[in-house]
Design an enzyme around this catalytic site. Sequence first.
Site, mmCIF file in Angstrom:
data_model
loop_
_atom_site.group_PDB
_atom_site.id
_atom_site.type_symbol
_atom_site.label_atom_id
_atom_site.label_comp_id
_atom_site.label_asym_id
_atom_site.label_seq_id
_atom_site.Cartn_x
_atom_site.Cartn_y
_atom_site.Cartn_z
ATOM 1 N N ASN A 37 33.729 24.831 -61.985
ATOM 2 C CA ASN A 37 33.765 24.719 -60.676
ATOM 3 C C ASN A 37 33.193 26.186 -60.148
ATOM 4 O OD1 ASN A 37 35.922 26.605 -61.177
ATOM 5 N ND2 ASN A 37 37.487 25.694 -59.935
ATOM 6 N N GLY A 41 32.385 31.843 -62.758
ATOM 7 C CA GLY A 41 31.072 31.519 -63.550
ATOM 8 C C GLY A 41 30.038 31.532 -62.543
ATOM 9 N N SER A 80 38.782 29.186 -67.325
ATOM 10 C CA SER A 80 40.078 29.904 -66.778
ATOM 11 C C SER A 80 39.416 31.387 -66.347
ATOM 12 C CB SER A 80 41.044 30.174 -67.867
ATOM 13 O OG SER A 80 41.883 31.249 -67.356
ATOM 14 N N ASN A 104 45.542 18.026 -67.844
ATOM 15 C CA ASN A 104 44.337 16.798 -67.846
ATOM 16 C C ASN A 104 43.547 16.730 -68.984
ATOM 17 O OD1 ASN A 104 45.157 16.571 -65.123
ATOM 18 N ND2 ASN A 104 43.881 18.052 -64.071
ATOM 19 N N TYR A 150 48.151 35.103 -66.162
ATOM 20 C CA TYR A 150 47.179 34.890 -67.216
ATOM 21 C C TYR A 150 47.789 34.745 -68.672
ATOM 22 C CZ TYR A 150 43.133 35.250 -70.145
ATOM 23 O OH TYR A 150 41.815 35.167 -71.190
ATOM 24 N N LYS A 154 48.531 30.883 -70.466
ATOM 25 C CA LYS A 154 47.903 30.736 -71.820
ATOM 26 C C LYS A 154 49.215 30.317 -72.909
ATOM 27 C CE LYS A 154 43.665 31.475 -71.229
ATOM 28 N NZ LYS A 154 42.581 30.515 -71.631
ATOM 29 N N TYR A 164 51.334 17.606 -77.596
ATOM 30 C CA TYR A 164 50.431 16.709 -77.767
ATOM 31 C C TYR A 164 50.098 16.472 -79.265
ATOM 32 C CZ TYR A 164 49.517 15.077 -72.912
ATOM 33 O OH TYR A 164 49.681 14.795 -71.774
ATOM 34 N N ARG A 191 35.865 44.054 -66.657
ATOM 35 C CA ARG A 191 36.335 44.181 -68.327
ATOM 36 C C ARG A 191 35.574 45.494 -68.660
ATOM 37 N NH1 ARG A 191 36.219 38.156 -70.472
ATOM 38 N NH2 ARG A 191 34.919 37.708 -68.988
HETATM 39 P P1 NAD Z 1 34.590 33.363 -67.587
HETATM 40 O O1 NAD Z 1 35.052 33.643 -66.373
HETATM 41 O O2 NAD Z 1 33.032 33.938 -67.806
HETATM 42 O O3 NAD Z 1 34.232 31.896 -67.666
HETATM 43 C C1 NAD Z 1 35.207 30.952 -67.433
HETATM 44 C C2 NAD Z 1 34.703 29.744 -66.765
HETATM 45 O O4 NAD Z 1 35.689 28.910 -66.301
HETATM 46 C C3 NAD Z 1 33.772 30.104 -65.210
HETATM 47 O O5 NAD Z 1 32.731 29.677 -65.292
HETATM 48 C C4 NAD Z 1 34.832 29.483 -64.168
HETATM 49 O O6 NAD Z 1 34.028 29.221 -63.255
HETATM 50 C C5 NAD Z 1 35.268 28.238 -64.870
HETATM 51 N N1 NAD Z 1 36.797 27.875 -64.359
HETATM 52 C C6 NAD Z 1 37.749 28.662 -64.056
HETATM 53 N N2 NAD Z 1 38.542 27.725 -63.487
HETATM 54 C C7 NAD Z 1 38.176 26.476 -63.443
HETATM 55 C C8 NAD Z 1 38.614 25.232 -63.165
HETATM 56 N N3 NAD Z 1 39.896 25.063 -62.550
HETATM 57 N N4 NAD Z 1 37.614 24.213 -63.077
HETATM 58 C C9 NAD Z 1 36.512 24.481 -63.649
HETATM 59 N N5 NAD Z 1 36.039 25.656 -64.098
HETATM 60 C C10 NAD Z 1 36.645 26.663 -63.958
HETATM 61 O O7 NAD Z 1 35.221 33.741 -68.866
HETATM 62 P P2 NAD Z 1 35.199 33.866 -70.321
HETATM 63 O O8 NAD Z 1 34.999 35.485 -70.796
HETATM 64 O O9 NAD Z 1 33.667 33.021 -70.724
HETATM 65 O O10 NAD Z 1 36.352 33.353 -70.844
HETATM 66 C C11 NAD Z 1 36.324 31.754 -71.217
HETATM 67 C C12 NAD Z 1 37.674 31.341 -72.028
HETATM 68 O O11 NAD Z 1 37.911 32.252 -72.937
HETATM 69 C C13 NAD Z 1 38.796 31.621 -71.023
HETATM 70 O O12 NAD Z 1 39.814 30.423 -71.234
HETATM 71 C C14 NAD Z 1 39.330 32.890 -71.581
HETATM 72 O O13 NAD Z 1 40.773 32.811 -71.305
HETATM 73 C C15 NAD Z 1 38.969 32.844 -73.048
HETATM 74 N N6 NAD Z 1 38.958 34.164 -73.289
HETATM 75 C C16 NAD Z 1 38.010 34.912 -73.254
HETATM 76 C C17 NAD Z 1 38.067 36.361 -73.870
HETATM 77 C C18 NAD Z 1 37.024 37.225 -73.755
HETATM 78 O O14 NAD Z 1 37.153 38.264 -74.254
HETATM 79 N N7 NAD Z 1 35.709 36.700 -73.112
HETATM 80 C C19 NAD Z 1 39.153 36.667 -74.540
HETATM 81 C C20 NAD Z 1 40.338 35.755 -74.796
HETATM 82 C C21 NAD Z 1 40.178 34.482 -74.308
#
Ligand code: NAD
Length: 333
Positions: A37, A41, A80, A104, A150, A154, A164, A191
């Site tokens: 959404n 991103g 997220s 969902n 957050y 998680k 599940y 970050r």
């Molecule tokens: P990011 O913010 O670049 O990507 C997250 C994406 O999720 C975004 O494009 C955002 O628009 C989308 N999003 C958020 N809420 C949404 C919703 N309700 N519906 C549809 N899309 C939605 O972050 P990232 O670093 O790519 O992280 C991706 C995942 O990996 C996350 O779940 C994050 O918690 C997990 N994670 C990342 C890291 C890291 O170091 N990058 C570390 C631990 C966990």
Amino acid sequence: MANQKKRVLITGAAGFLGSHLCDRFLAEGFTVLGMDNFITGHKDNLHHLEGNPNFEFIEHDITKFVGIEGSLDYILHFASPASPIDYVKIPIQTLKVGSLGTHNLLGLAKAKDARILIASTSEVYGDPLVHPQPEDYFGNVNTIGPRGVYDEAKRFQESMVMAYHRFHGLETRIARIFNTYGPRMRLNDGRVVPAFIGQSLRGENLTIFGDGQQTRSFCYVDDLVEGVVRLLFSNYAEPVNLGNPDELSIIDFAHEILELAKSESKLDFMKLTENDPLQRQPDISLAKQLLNWTPKISRKEGIKHTFSYFAALPKEQLLRNEHKDFTTRNNEK
Ligand code: NAD
């Protein structure tokens, strides 16, 4: 039918990790359905996939019902907000995407008989009292602190996935991801890797929270993606740490960046952000044994790629600096 391509849904596809996963699964011959959404991103991250016949994209908020036509073999749930600057700004959405959004997607996985892998995080360990953090450490999280939205979303996500799995027999995987970096992160998302690179490219001083002795361990995105792929195709349903154990202090990292940028900038010390974890290092023994996986890309090499990516960005993008607003706001408290 036997030759039909497998179809994977990737949520958070327009984000940093999601977009790299889209690339990897397309390269492996899958049909990829991306969903996002754009709350954190950006379309730019998927621009190169426009016109690819094996890639479809749906703009959708996954906290609302997710219905997909046709079959699905795998779901990678990466949607997220993922950086402190985001989840402080959009706390309710952060809670909802980890809880309602995950629910969902679990429903969808059940309906389609698909295997689902979710992106969990090292933040489930909070400010850890055990170091490095193995999967059987239960963590030290402040549920009501600013980062709780957050961390707790998680943790709830993991509980729901295991429910599940146990109750419905769903095929589930949980990746506990530690700090990962690389091209397509947002320069201004707060970050530390893009923050330091951005500041050094703008010729600004680097901002250090606290005395800089807190540690982080950074994993390059290609290594992380490889770990996620191996975990998805393993038969292990409990959480697995994925990250690079190569730990260093923030202050040493700042010096590395200044050296790489050949910058004369200095370090500015600011108050430590509330509930910022003091140390972070994955214990990856389980991933080594189970998935035969270890990170291969050194920090030097990974940071060089990432630095070149940011250095090539248009100047106006480089000059936008939300990180500064964020630091100011934090020090006003
Ligand atoms: P990011 O913010 O670049 O990507 C997250 C994406 O999720 C975004 O494009 C955002 O628009 C989308 N999003 C958020 N809420 C949404 C919703 N309700 N519906 C549809 N899309 C939605 O972050 P990232 O670093 O790519 O992280 C991706 C995942 O990996 C996350 O779940 C994050 O918690 C997990 N994670 C990342 C890291 C890291 O170091 N990058 C570390 C631990 C966990």
